[in-house]
Design a protein around this motif. Structure first.
Motif, PDB file in Angstrom:
ATOM      1  N   LEU A 183      24.058 -23.782 -30.357  1.00 28.39           N
ATOM      2  CA  LEU A 183      23.353 -22.759 -29.570  1.00 28.39           C
ATOM      3  C   LEU A 183      23.497 -21.401 -30.263  1.00 28.39           C
ATOM      4  O   LEU A 183      24.222 -20.525 -29.785  1.00 28.39           O
TER       5      LEU A 183
ATOM      6  N   SER B 124      32.435 -21.642 -30.166  1.00 27.02           N
ATOM      7  CA  SER B 124      32.020 -22.825 -29.421  1.00 27.02           C
ATOM      8  C   SER B 124      30.503 -22.951 -29.369  1.00 27.02           C
ATOM      9  O   SER B 124      29.960 -24.056 -29.456  1.00 27.02           O
ATOM     10  N   ALA B 125      29.818 -21.830 -29.245  1.00 24.44           N
ATOM     11  CA  ALA B 125      28.358 -21.865 -29.190  1.00 24.44           C
ATOM     12  C   ALA B 125      27.757 -22.302 -30.513  1.00 24.44           C
ATOM     13  O   ALA B 125      26.807 -23.089 -30.544  1.00 24.44           O
TER      14      ALA B 125
ATOM     15  N   ALA C 171      28.232 -15.197 -25.592  1.00 20.82           N
ATOM     16  CA  ALA C 171      29.534 -14.746 -26.094  1.00 20.82           C
ATOM     17  C   ALA C 171      29.711 -13.245 -25.930  1.00 20.82           C
ATOM     18  O   ALA C 171      30.835 -12.763 -25.804  1.00 20.82           O
TER      19      ALA C 171
ATOM     20  N   THR D 210      28.359 -26.100 -31.040  1.00 18.79           N
ATOM     21  CA  THR D 210      27.506 -26.967 -30.217  1.00 18.79           C
ATOM     22  C   THR D 210      26.030 -26.818 -30.530  1.00 18.79           C
ATOM     23  O   THR D 210      25.221 -27.561 -29.987  1.00 18.79           O
TER      24      THR D 210
ATOM     25  N   GLU E 151      21.330 -18.262 -28.123  1.00 15.24           N
ATOM     26  CA  GLU E 151      21.791 -18.246 -26.731  1.00 15.24           C
ATOM     27  C   GLU E 151      23.308 -18.074 -26.669  1.00 15.24           C
ATOM     28  O   GLU E 151      23.836 -17.391 -25.806  1.00 15.24           O
ATOM     29  N   GLY E 152      23.998 -18.715 -27.615  1.00 15.89           N
ATOM     30  CA  GLY E 152      25.445 -18.602 -27.667  1.00 15.89           C
ATOM     31  C   GLY E 152      25.915 -17.207 -28.010  1.00 15.89           C
ATOM     32  O   GLY E 152      26.923 -16.747 -27.499  1.00 15.89           O
TER      33      GLY E 152
ATOM     34  N   ALA F 271      34.101 -18.094 -27.500  1.00 15.52           N
ATOM     35  CA  ALA F 271      32.785 -18.478 -26.979  1.00 15.52           C
ATOM     36  C   ALA F 271      31.741 -18.479 -28.084  1.00 15.52           C
ATOM     37  O   ALA F 271      30.861 -19.351 -28.115  1.00 15.52           O
ATOM     38  N   LEU F 272      31.847 -17.543 -29.002  1.00 15.04           N
ATOM     39  CA  LEU F 272      30.922 -17.506 -30.130  1.00 15.04           C
ATOM     40  C   LEU F 272      31.112 -18.725 -31.031  1.00 15.04           C
ATOM     41  O   LEU F 272      30.145 -19.371 -31.439  1.00 15.04           O
TER      42      LEU F 272
END
Length: 125
Positions: free
Chosen positions: A91, A85-86, A99, A89, A94-95, A82-83
């Motif tokens: 972010l 991917s953030a 995450a 993209t 917020e990411g 998740a980190l």
């Protein structure tokens, strides 16, 4: 002389919490996969790690300690995915927050399964 410090009800409460968390994240997973736009390539590692966590909780309902280990390892992998991917993209802050928050329910449930497995093993010996 056997002790009464082990309660089978804690195992059922852990399973119930796991099933509730699984149902919520399974809904998110199904909605992401059936979306008309599809999952972007940077989202697939998060989808895979989420599926590992969900399958880990289901396996922990039967095999407590190995399933708990799978859930905790999947939660760590979900945090990293998740980190990544953030940041891909765009972010960053917020990411980072997402995450760190997103895998918390799996950390809690996996830890509860590990503690429950250890308690049951001590009780049987």
């Amino acid at each position: 002389m056997p002790t009464n410090d082990y309660l089978p009800s804690t195992r059922w409460m852990t399973r119930a919490l796991g099933i509730m968390i699984n149902s919520f994240f399974l809904l998110i997973l199904l909605l992401a996969l059936t979306n008309e736009d599809g999952v972007p390539p940077q989202g697939w590692p998060v989808i895979v790690c989420l599926a590992v966590c969900i399958l880990g909780v289901f396996s922990a309902c039967r095999w407590t300690r190995p399933g708990g280990r799978i859930v905790v390892a999947g939660a760590f992998a979900l945090c990293v995915a998740a980190l990544h991917s953030a940041f891909v993209t765009g972010l960053p802050w917020e990411g980072l927050v997402l995450a760190l928050i997103y895998p918390v329910p799996f950390f809690i449930v996996g830890s509860l399964f590990l503690v429950d497995g250890q308690t049951a093993e001590k009780h049987l010996n």
